[in-house]
Enzyme design. Structure first.
Site, mmCIF file in Angstrom:
data_model
loop_
_atom_site.group_PDB
_atom_site.id
_atom_site.type_symbol
_atom_site.label_atom_id
_atom_site.label_comp_id
_atom_site.label_asym_id
_atom_site.label_seq_id
_atom_site.Cartn_x
_atom_site.Cartn_y
_atom_site.Cartn_z
ATOM 1 N N PRO A 54 0.832 -1.194 0.000
ATOM 2 C CA PRO A 54 0.000 0.000 0.000
ATOM 3 C C PRO A 54 0.868 1.247 0.000
ATOM 4 C CG PRO A 54 0.019 -1.014 2.169
ATOM 5 C CD PRO A 54 0.789 -1.921 1.274
ATOM 6 N N CYS A 55 0.723 2.076 -0.999
ATOM 7 C CA CYS A 55 1.576 3.258 -1.172
ATOM 8 C C CYS A 55 0.760 4.392 -1.770
ATOM 9 C CB CYS A 55 2.761 2.949 -2.091
ATOM 10 S SG CYS A 55 3.676 1.444 -1.664
ATOM 11 N N THR A 56 1.376 5.574 -1.913
ATOM 12 C CA THR A 56 0.780 6.703 -2.615
ATOM 13 C C THR A 56 1.849 7.322 -3.502
ATOM 14 O OG1 THR A 56 -0.600 7.139 -0.663
ATOM 15 C CG2 THR A 56 -0.532 8.845 -2.372
ATOM 16 N N GLU A 81 3.624 1.113 -7.126
ATOM 17 C CA GLU A 81 2.349 1.444 -6.505
ATOM 18 C C GLU A 81 1.434 0.240 -6.724
ATOM 19 O OE1 GLU A 81 -0.376 3.767 -4.500
ATOM 20 O OE2 GLU A 81 1.604 4.517 -5.084
#
Length: 519
Positions: free
Chosen positions: A2-4, A95
């Site tokens: 989980p990333c942005t 991502e």
């Protein structure tokens, strides 16, 4: 993971740089120690072995050196995460994005398969794949033959970044690898050089699309399939702004994936992505907050008549910002927790039931944050990697030149155990202590961030002038390494000072505190 991700085209950035940035977050309940390293060309393997999918891949014989952010604890692969190579091409991977049943039913993910579960832990060397990626089944029957899986986040940087001389080449090389070996997860990958940024998204096990980020725009990417427009004709023809796997059109037709009505433009987010209830809590609010910050007057973001709300499925993939975007804007956004909204988990006003209702951008389990800046006005040493470890709410960006042979120990030598000799662990400690005494400690974090980032910029400005006049590439590298060490030493001093302050504040609010002294 989980990333942005935030991508900023050269005409949308404050100084004409291309900027690609990402939070690297561990899965729920886990924390992954990271370190900042330079991988020299002679350290790149000739044959690469994946850890999770048991593939062996022969690599080209002419690698370049590159920076990376690998895992400290071994066992699940390298996870190089992001970096800039010696051709000044940057990459961040990945991502984690989403898909849907129609796509995965047509082109399933390529997962590691073994008829005996315990072979995952005790895997005979003779069953490993050869350099071509084909399984070696000479000593096992067809029923017993293990099937190697595809590629994933653990592999992409080391397989791609050392061999590309432009952002477009990055898409083309990784696209070819995906078509040959497949992937076991859904991925979003960014490539940049001083002129272009390309964003690539995988579709099922073997398909992919990529789009050139408009020079005057930025992209906001949570963990969801992102692109909302795609020109298939360009991708399969000239390839000026779009690229894709060779059989994408047939793939779409075969699976009846195009959901557009009549003359509507093809929307890949509708065709390949998800619109789950979970997206409205976990993903869309992050895109909403980023675009609300960078385009506050362009749309109505709140209320009954809002153009876009935190749970909107049609939040644009890219927008032209209302003002040019800085590295500090990116740091603020990637470390944000929905400040100024009812959804701030640290909020002290409004409806308490709404606090923390949506997944923040800056969360407790962020391993690191990096912004890869490629500056077209610097003929020598154009690459700067802005790095922060731990939760983005409580840390500061530290700028590092990437035209180097080695990195400072304070960022490189992260141990597996907690240690105050490491920026990673110090930032983790600071975050936990500040969270415990948030109201008392927040001002210390704000001053820490301002001091580290201001001093970091001051030192970069000084060394940029020296580098511009350097007589040779060797001198440039020496200056870059000297600058990095000076910046790391500064960050170490300031980090130790703020750790002392937040430890004091957290100690004062312990449950067993008592006002009376012994004397």
């Amino acid at each position: 993971m989980p990333c942005t991700t935030i991508l900023v085209g050269k005409k949308a950035s404050y100084d004409g740089s291309t900027l690609i940035a990402r939070n690297d977050d561990s899965g729920a309940g886990s924390y992954t120690p990271k370190r900042f390293v330079k991988v020299r060309a002679d350290q790149q393997p000739a044959v690469y072995k994946t850890a999770l999918s048991h593939l062996r891949i022969e690599l080209p014989s002419d690698p370049m050196g590159y920076t990376a952010m690998p895992n400290v604890i071994k066992g699940e692969g390298i996870w190089g995460a992001c970096g800039i190579n010696e051709a000044n091409v940057a990459m961040t991977a990945t991502e984690t994005i989403t898909s849907n049943e129609r796509v995965l039913g047509l082109d399933p993910l390529v997962r590691w398969q073994d008829p005996e579960e315990d072979r995952l832990l005790h895997f005979p060397e003779e069953y490993l794949t050869d350099e071509s990626g084909a399984a070696d089944d000479s000593d096992c029957s067809k029923e017993d033959k293990p099937a190697p899986g595809g590629l994933g986040e653990e592999d992409f940087v080391i397989l791609t970044l050392p061999y590309i001389h432009s952002a477009r080449e990055g898409v083309e090389r990784l696209g070819a690898l995906l078509e040959k070996y497949g992937t076991y997860e859904m991925n979003g990958i960014a490539f940049s050089d001083t002129d272009e940024i390309w964003w690539m998204e995988t579709i099922g096990g073997h398909h992919w699309i990529a789009r050139r980020v408009p020079d005057d725009a930025y992209v906001a990417m949570p963990n969801q399939f992102g692109m909302d427009y795609f020109d298939i004709e360009d991708a399969l023809g000239e390839g000026a702004d779009y690229l894709c796997s060779k059989d994408l059109k047939e793939f779409i037709d075969r699976g009846h994936l195009d959901l557009s009505m009549g003359e509507d433009a093809f929307n890949p987010r509708d065709a390949f992505g998800s619109h789950d209830d979970a997206d409205h809590v976990y993903n869309t609010p992050r895109a909403w907050y980023i675009e609300r910050y960078l385009n506050p007057g362009s749309f109505v973001w709140e209320g009954e008549d809002a153009d876009f709300r935190p749970d909107s499925d049609d939040i644009p993939w890219c927008l032209i910002p209302e003002k040019k975007i800085t590295v500090e804007d990116i740091k603020y956004l990637l470390g944000s927790h929905f400040q100024g909204t009812p959804y701030d988990p640290y909020g002290s006003y409004g409806d308490s039931l709404m606090r923390g209702a949506y997944r923040s951008i800056g969360v407790n389990r962020t391993d690191f944050m990096a912004c890869l800046q490629l500056r077209p006005y610097m003929d020598k040493a154009p690459g700067i990697e802005w790095i922060a470890f731990g939760s983005g709410v409580f840390n500061a960006f530290v700028p590092m030149y990437t035209d180097i042979d080695d990195t400072p120990s304070y960022l490189k030598d992260t141990p597996a155990e907690v240690s105050t000799d490491s920026l990673y662990w110090n930032n983790r400690l600071i975050a936990a202590l500040t969270n415990a005494a948030y109201g008392k400690s927040l001002n210390h974090i704000e001053r820490y961030r301002l001091k580290v980032q201001s001093e970091g910029r001051r030192l970069i400005n000084i060394y940029d002038e020296k580098i511009a006049g350097a007589p040779s590439e060797q001198v440039v590298r020496q200056l870059c390494e000297k600058a990095n060490q000076e910046i790391a030493d500064m960050a170490r001093r300031e980090t130790a000072a703020v750790l002392d302050k937040v430890l004091y504040e957290a100690s004062n609010i312990m449950k067993n505190a008592y006002a009376r002294s012994d004397a």
